[in-house]
Design an enzyme around this catalytic site. Structure first.
Site, PDB file in Angstrom:
ATOM      1  CB  SER A  22      -0.882  -0.184   1.178  1.00 33.70           C
ATOM      2  OG  SER A  22      -2.056  -0.856   0.956  1.00 33.70           O
ATOM      3  CG  ASN A  25      -0.775   1.853   5.035  1.00 35.99           C
ATOM      4  OD1 ASN A  25       0.096   1.898   5.940  1.00 35.99           O
ATOM      5  ND2 ASN A  25      -1.591   0.894   5.052  1.00 35.99           N
ATOM      6  CB  VAL A  26       3.833   5.516   6.900  1.00 37.40           C
ATOM      7  CG1 VAL A  26       4.994   5.470   7.480  1.00 37.40           C
ATOM      8  CG2 VAL A  26       3.513   6.933   6.344  1.00 37.40           C
ATOM      9  CD  GLU A 174      -9.609   3.188  -0.766  1.00 35.87           C
ATOM     10  OE1 GLU A 174      -9.284   2.478   0.330  1.00 35.87           O
ATOM     11  OE2 GLU A 174      -9.175   2.912  -2.033  1.00 35.87           O
ATOM     12  CG  HIS A 250      -8.486   4.740   4.263  1.00 38.30           C
ATOM     13  ND1 HIS A 250      -7.943   3.675   4.634  1.00 38.30           N
ATOM     14  CD2 HIS A 250      -8.730   4.732   2.937  1.00 38.30           C
ATOM     15  CE1 HIS A 250      -8.113   2.924   3.615  1.00 38.30           C
ATOM     16  NE2 HIS A 250      -8.419   3.638   2.661  1.00 38.30           N
ATOM     17  CB  CYS A 368      -8.698  -0.219   9.905  1.00 39.44           C
ATOM     18  SG  CYS A 368      -7.997   1.506   9.595  1.00 39.44           S
TER      19      CYS A 368
HETATM   20  N1  LIG Z   1      -8.201   0.939   6.878  1.00 37.71           N
HETATM   21  C1  LIG Z   1      -6.735   0.353   6.548  1.00 37.71           C
HETATM   22  C2  LIG Z   1      -6.421  -0.325   5.452  1.00 37.71           C
HETATM   23  C3  LIG Z   1      -4.944  -0.921   5.516  1.00 37.71           C
HETATM   24  C4  LIG Z   1      -4.663  -1.501   4.316  1.00 37.71           C
HETATM   25  N2  LIG Z   1      -3.307  -2.095   4.319  1.00 37.71           N
HETATM   26  C5  LIG Z   1      -2.817  -2.804   3.635  1.00 37.71           C
HETATM   27  O1  LIG Z   1      -3.492  -3.338   2.529  1.00 37.71           O
HETATM   28  C6  LIG Z   1      -1.531  -3.462   3.629  1.00 37.71           C
HETATM   29  C7  LIG Z   1      -1.275  -4.741   3.115  1.00 37.71           C
HETATM   30  C8  LIG Z   1       0.193  -5.093   2.811  1.00 37.71           C
HETATM   31  O2  LIG Z   1       1.199  -4.239   2.674  1.00 37.71           O
HETATM   32  O3  LIG Z   1       0.285  -6.234   3.116  1.00 37.71           O
HETATM   33  C9  LIG Z   1      -4.545  -0.393   3.106  1.00 37.71           C
HETATM   34  O4  LIG Z   1      -3.579   0.282   2.895  1.00 37.71           O
HETATM   35  O5  LIG Z   1      -5.724  -0.233   2.189  1.00 37.71           O
END
Ligand SMILES: NCCC[C@H](NC(=O)CCC(=O)O)C(=O)O
Length: 444
Positions: A22, A25-26, A174, A250, A368
């Site tokens: 992702s 997504n840090v 989302e 998000h 989440c």
């Molecule tokens: N609402 C939280 C969602 C987190 C989700 N993470 C992921 O999919 C990480 C999966 C990974 O990197 O293996 C995202 O970013 O959508």
């Protein structure tokens, strides 16, 4: 009639892993390639869900999805037996294999947007699965999500299920992570707050420079139309692109609402004052806007601790409580803030901490992990009762996890053909426990 807000948590699937899928997504990026513990992840989620049930909340569980997703791997040209498909994909396109193995459906705040019957013209509870088009591994979720929602909320008299929005970036959706509902009481018409990251049809509108804005205004507007919401009960507000560029992928990483409370960081939105005035105008009750200033909690601390990815719940005695990850206890600025918050005279009086670190390491906090569904007593009675958390279901699901889940999983294990056999065996048994019928392709 009594009104409640139920939380439906995503059961963590047997392939929970850290693949760094992702961008923006840090946590997902920084924990890429670490070993995960699917068994611990599932149990952490069950503990939180059970604790909320024990607090007197209505708590349900949503089933995970079948992974590895061999249907998608075959659709993109990998052929042969299941083992051959996995092996070819792992050799020729490991990134695509990883995308087809994520347990990301566990974050049910992204499963769908839900509008309660008090807000909708036809008086039904409306569900639209999120298309999650911004991320390949998540874009393969919506069809099965729809099946699981239909099997969980399986009564057409009360529940209206829509198809996910068209699969194009213009309609990037989302789900509930970018939607919150304010109301005087769950059963009264409220204001649905749609938070979007960019407008797809206006090239001059502000947007982030570095990371993607996953939710579009056009998607949010489409959901409001589908769900038969009145203009008077919708507010569309843009997320601040600068915070998206700092890892707030998000809205539920920077703000959360419940009833007459909106808890938010001062940098969360664009045009905050105008939009808050619109909310005040459209609400039939006073709203507590609880603002957290940057000098109290920085964006960096908010992203690391997930202070705003907390659940605000109304307990049976009417007090509000915050459900926070233990990461908030470990961050001094955030812990100090939360200790002070409960003394400030706002409706929030308690904080409950839960260890959901297996999920947190992929950027998923307590909020989440849950999909909120406000319902009245009749609607709750129409829900598939086998999905509702109680002592018996908690024990049954823990035994089920013990029986089927591994306690360590690395990205290298994803091509192991045994994993798909384990996953299908587990899910087949789960559909019997939750009485879902055949929701998975392998069952059809
Ligand atoms: N609402 C939280 C969602 C987190 C989700 N993470 C992921 O999919 C990480 C999966 C990974 O990197 O293996 C995202 O970013 O959508």
């Amino acid at each position: 009639m009594k009104q409640f807000e139920a939380n439906f948590d995503g059961l963590v699937g047997p392939t929970h892993n850290y693949a760094g899928l992702s961008f923006g997504n840090v946590a997902s990026y920084s924990n890429a390639a670490q070993a995960s513990n699917p068994k611990a992840a599932a149990k952490q989620g069950l503990q939180k869900a059970k604790a909320l049930a024990d607090l007197g909340m209505i708590q349900g569980m949503l089933a995970p999805q079948e992974r590895p997703d061999l249907y998608t791997l075959r659709r993109i040209g990998f052929s042969g037996t299941d083992a051959e498909v996995l092996q070819k994909a792992s050799q020729q396109a490991p990134a695509l294999l990883n995308a087809c193995c994520s347990a990301s459906s566990m974050w049910t705040a992204n499963a769908a947007t839900v509008s309660p019957s008090a807000d909708t013209r036809d008086g039904k509870v409306h569900f639209t699965p999120a298309n999650l088009v911004d991320k390949l591994h998540r874009s393969i979720e919506p069809i099965t999500t729809g099946n699981i929602l239909k099997a969980t909320f399986n009564n057409e008299r009360y529940f209206k299920h829509h198809q996910h929005l068209p699969e194009h970036a213009s309609f990037g959706d989302e789900g509930a992570a970018n939607h919150t509902r304010l109301c005087a009481d769950y059963g009264q018409a409220g204001v649905e707050l749609f938070v979007y990251g960019q407008s797809a049809t206006n090239p001059n509108a502000p947007k982030p420079a570095k990371y993607p804005a996953r939710q579009t205004l056009e998607a949010s507007q489409a959901i409001a139309r589908l769900h038969q919401l009145e203009d008077e009960s919708c507010v569309f507000i843009q997320q601040n692109p600068d915070v998206i560029d700092q890892g707030v992928f998000h809205n539920d990483v920077i703000s959360v609402g419940n009833q007459n409370v909106l808890f938010y960081h001062e940098q969360a939105f664009i045009d905050t004052e105008t939009k808050f005035a619109e909310i005040r105008n459209k609400m039939n009750t006073e709203v507590h806007f609880i603002k957290v200033a940057t000098e109290q909690v920085s964006i960096d601390d908010a992203v690391r601790s997930y202070l705003f990815n907390t659940q605000i719940i109304t307990l049976p005695n009417g007090e509000m409580a915050i459900v926070a990850p233990t990461n908030c206890q470990e961050n001094p600025a955030v812990f100090a803030y939360l200790n002070e918050l409960v003394t400030l005279g706002t409706p929030i009086k308690q904080v409950h901490y839960f260890d959901v670190k297996q999920s947190m390491q992929n950027g998923g906090g307590p909020a989440c992990l849950r999909l909120r569904v406000a319902m009245n007593e009749q609607e709750i009675a129409a829900v598939n009762q086998h999905t509702l958390m109680n002592d018996a279901l908690f024990n049954r699901l823990n035994l089920w996890v013990d029986k089927h889940y591994r306690d360590t999983l690395t990205v290298a294990d994803l091509a192991d053909p045994q994993l798909i056999i384990e996953s299908r065996t587990a899910l087949d048994e789960l559909t019997q426990i939750l009485k879902l019928g055949s929701v998975y392709q392998f069952q059809k």
